[in-house]
Design an enzyme around this catalytic site. Structure first.
Site, PDB file in Angstrom:
ATOM      1  N   LYS A   1      -8.769   1.562  11.612  1.00  0.00           N
ATOM      2  CA  LYS A   1      -9.455   1.458  12.900  1.00  0.00           C
ATOM      3  C   LYS A   1     -10.574   2.502  13.050  1.00  0.00           C
ATOM      4  O   LYS A   1     -11.511   2.291  13.803  1.00  0.00           O
ATOM      5  CB  LYS A   1      -8.448   1.553  14.038  1.00  0.00           C
ATOM      6  CG  LYS A   1      -7.510   0.348  14.032  1.00  0.00           C
ATOM      7  CD  LYS A   1      -6.646   0.242  15.253  1.00  0.00           C
ATOM      8  CE  LYS A   1      -5.870  -1.068  15.261  1.00  0.00           C
ATOM      9  NZ  LYS A   1      -4.889  -1.185  14.130  1.00  0.00           N
TER      10      LYS A   1
HETATM   11  C1  PLP Z   1      -4.382  -2.403  13.686  1.00  0.00           C
HETATM   12  C2  PLP Z   1      -3.756  -2.412  12.329  1.00  0.00           C
HETATM   13  C3  PLP Z   1      -3.539  -3.610  11.601  1.00  0.00           C
HETATM   14  C4  PLP Z   1      -3.857  -4.977  12.189  1.00  0.00           C
HETATM   15  O1  PLP Z   1      -5.226  -5.208  12.302  1.00  0.00           O
HETATM   16  P1  PLP Z   1      -5.769  -6.419  13.236  1.00  0.00           P
HETATM   17  O2  PLP Z   1      -7.221  -6.220  13.302  1.00  0.00           O
HETATM   18  O3  PLP Z   1      -5.072  -6.247  14.565  1.00  0.00           O
HETATM   19  O4  PLP Z   1      -5.371  -7.688  12.561  1.00  0.00           O
HETATM   20  C5  PLP Z   1      -3.008  -3.527  10.326  1.00  0.00           C
HETATM   21  N1  PLP Z   1      -2.656  -2.346   9.783  1.00  0.00           N
HETATM   22  C6  PLP Z   1      -2.845  -1.172  10.447  1.00  0.00           C
HETATM   23  C7  PLP Z   1      -2.426   0.089   9.795  1.00  0.00           C
HETATM   24  C8  PLP Z   1      -3.403  -1.169  11.728  1.00  0.00           C
HETATM   25  O5  PLP Z   1      -3.569   0.005  12.385  1.00  0.00           O
END
Ligand code: PLP
Length: 471
Positions: free
Chosen positions: A113
Site C-alpha cells: 500500500k
Molecule cells: C491490502 C492488502 C492486500 C489486498 O489488496 P487489494 O488491493 O485490497 O486487493 C493484499 N496483501 C496485503 C499485504 C495487503 O496489505
C-alpha cells in the site's frame, strides 16, 4: 482526460477534482473515459526508464491538470531509493523457472500500500496548497492501511490524520509502527472496541454532512482512483524486468482482497501492456475466486467472513470490483447500477453466469483465479524457505500457491509480493519454527515512546477529539 462514474452519472471530472473525493455522486466509482493506449515504440522507450520517470510517463497519461514539471517533481520525490530501499524500487526475485516475486513491500510500512499511498501524500499536499485548503483524514484500520496512510501523510502541510484502531487488538509490531510516530499532524485514536466499531464511527462521522463540511473530513480508502493509477506503474516495471522485448507476454498473480491491486493490472492490460493472464488469488474469503469460477458474485455477512492468517485479504465484499464489472459489461452504467446499486443491496448477490459477458472475463480480459488456505500458506512459506532461502509473508504465500496452478510454458509468471514477513510473525513462527527477519530500521521499535489517545467507542468522543485538534 476526463473521468466518469461506473453508474452512469452525466458529470465528467478532471483528475484533481476526483483526487480528494471518494465515491461519485451516484455512488459509483470513477474511471477514465477511455484507457490511453501504449504502443510498441512507447514501450521500448519506457523500458530503460528509472522507476520515478516511468511513473511520470504513466501518470501524465491520466493527469492533465498538474503542470508536467510539477508532476515529474512529485514522482521523483516519491519513488526514491531512500524510501523504497533499492534503486529498482520494485525488484524482481527469480524462483524456479520463469516464476518471479516482484517486491512491492520495501516502503516505510513494509506493505504494497506504500507504493500508492506515498504518492497520494505528495499529491494531497500539492493540491491542498494550490487550493489553499486543509483536509482532515479520518480512517479506521486494523493494521496495514492506517499505517501506510500515516507514513504517507506525516509532516505534510494542510493534512491531518485521525486514525482509529481497535484498542489492544493490533499486533505489537503494528502498534509500534503507528504509535511511535511523533508528528503533530498524526493522531492515533485507540477505540475501546473492535474494528467494526471503528468503522461504524467513521461512517457515522462521514454521514454527518454538516460536521464533514465544517471540519473538512476526508478519507484515503482503496477506491481512490489516484491510488489505483499509481499501482499501474509497477505492472509495467515488472514486465520490463521479466522480458527482453515487447513481443513477450507475462502473467501476474495478485494476492487480492478489495480488488484494488489486480484492478490496476487490468488497467495496465487495457492500456496495451502485453499481459497474458491476471490471476486473482484469495484466501478462505473467496468472494472473488467464486465469481471468476462461477459467474456468481455473492457478498458475505460478517458471520461468513473468516479471520485468517492473511488478514489484509479478509474481506466480505471487494470494493473495487465494480470497476472491472463496468468494463466487462461493455461500460454499461445503467446495468452496473442495477447490479451494484440495487440488486446487491436487496439480495446480496448477482449472477452473470448466463450473461455472454461472463465468458469474456477469461477470454478477453485474461482473468483467472484460485484460492489458498492456512495450511497452504504454512506449506508455501516453508517450501520457499527451504528451497530458496527466503522468507515470504502470508499474503504473498497465497499468491505463490495459486500462481503455481496457473503456469504456462514460456510465459513468465510474476507474483506480487504484498508485505514482508515481519508484519505477520506468529504465522512465520508456526511455519518455520523461527522468528522472521527484521529490517534494521525496525530494530527495537516496540520500545519507542508511544503517541496514542484511548477513547470510548463513541461517535461523540471521536468528534470532540477532532474538534479540539483541528485548528
Ligand atoms: C491490502 C492488502 C492486500 C489486498 O489488496 P487489494 O488491493 O485490497 O486487493 C493484499 N496483501 C496485503 C499485504 C495487503 O496489505
Amino acid at each position: 482526460m476526463k473521468y466518469l462514474s461506473t453508474r452512469g452519472h452525466a458529470d465528467r471530472k478532471r483528475f484533481c477534482e476526483i483526487l480528494l473525493e471518494g465515491l461519485a455522486p451516484d455512488g459509483g466509482l470513477y474511471l477514465p473515459e477511455s484507457y490511453p493506449q501504449v504502443d510498441d515504440a512507447t514501450l521500448t522507450k519506457w523500458r530503460s526508464l528509472p522507476y520515478a520517470e516511468l511513473a511520470f510517463e504513466v501518470l501524465s497519461l491520466y493527469i492533465d491538470d498538474i503542470p508536467a514539471d510539477d508532476l515529474r517533481a512529485i514522482c521523483r520525490k516519491t519513488y526514491t531509493e531512500a524510501v523504497f530501499g533499492t534503486k529498482e524500487i520494485v525488484p524482481l526475485r527469480p524462483l524456479e523457472n520463469g516464476l518471479y516475486l516482484e517486491a512491492l513491500s520495501n516502503g516505510p510500512t513494509l506493505a504494497f500500500k506504500d507504493m500508492a499511498m506515498q504518492l497520494l501524500g505528495n499529491l494531497f499536499e500539492y493540491e491542498l496548497a494550490r487550493r489553499g485548503e486543509q483536509l482532515n483524514i479520518l480512517g479506521a484500520t486494523s493494521g496495514d492501511t492506517g499505517s501506510a496512510a500515516e507514513y504517507a501523510m506525516r509532516g505534510k502541510q494542510g493534512v491531518r490524520v485521525f486514525m482509529t484502531s481497535p484498542f489492544g487488538r493490533m499486533s505489537p509490531f503494528q502498534q509500534a509502527q503507528m504509535f511511535s510516530l511523533q508528528d503533530a499532524n498524526i493522531h492515533n485514536l485507540a477505540v475501546k472496541g473492535v474494528f467494526d466499531d471503528c468503522q461504524d464511527i467513521v461512517k457515522a462521522v462521514s454521514n454527518d454532512l454538516d460536521f464533514k463540511r465544517q471540519y473538512k473530513i476526508g478519507t484515503v480508502n482503496s477506491i481512490n482512483w489516484a491510488r489505483l493509477v499509481a499501482q499501474v506503474v509497477y505492472y509495467f516495471a515488472g514486465y520490463f524486468q521479466a522480458t527482453k522485448n515487447n513481443s513477450e507476454k507475462v502473467s501476474f498473480t495478485v494476492p487480492s482482497g478489495n480488488f484494488g491491486n489486480v484492478c490496476a493490472g487490468h488497467v495496465a492490460r487495457m492500456m496495451g501492456l502485453p499481459i497474458d493472464q491476471l490471476v486473482v488469488a484469495t484466501n478462505e474469503n473467496d468472494v472473488l475466486d467464486e465469481f471468476f469460477r462461477t459467474g456468481v458474485y455473492r457478498v458475505r455477512g460478517s458471520a461468513d467472513t473468516h479471520e485468517t492468517s492473511s488478514p489484509s485479504m479478509d474481506i466480505s465484499k471487494a470494493s473495487n470490483f465494480e470497476r472491472f464489472v463496468f468494463d466487462l459489461l461493455g461500460r454499461d452504467g445503467a446495468k452496473t447500477r442495477a447490479l451494484f446499486g440495487e440488486q446487491l443491496g436487496k439480495t446480496g448477490q448477482f449472477d452473470l453466469s448466463q450473461d455472454p459477458a461472463f465468458a469474456q472475463a477469461r477470454q478477453r480480459y485474461g482473468f483467472s483465479s484460485g484460492k489458498s488456505t492456512h495450511a497452504d500458506r504454512l506449506a508455501t512459506i516453508k517450501d520457499t524457505f527451504e528451497r530458496f532461502g527466503g522468507m515470504i509473508d502470508t499474503h504473498t504465500a497465497d499468491g505463490l500457491k495459486v500462481a503455481r496452478e496457473h503456469l504456462s510454458a514460456g510465459v513468465p509468471m510474476i507474483v506480487l509480493e504484498t508485505a514482508l514477513p515481519i508484519k505477520f510473525a506468529a504465522t512465520i513462527v508456526e511455519a518455520l519454527g523461527r522468528e522472521p527477519d527484521r529490517p534494521a530500521k525496525f530494530e527495537g521499535i516496540e520500545n519507542l515512546p508511544k503517541r496514542v489517545t484511548v477513547l470510548e467507542a463513541d461517535v461523540q468522543a471521536v468528534k470532540a477529539y477532532i474538534v479540539a485538534h483541528c485548528v
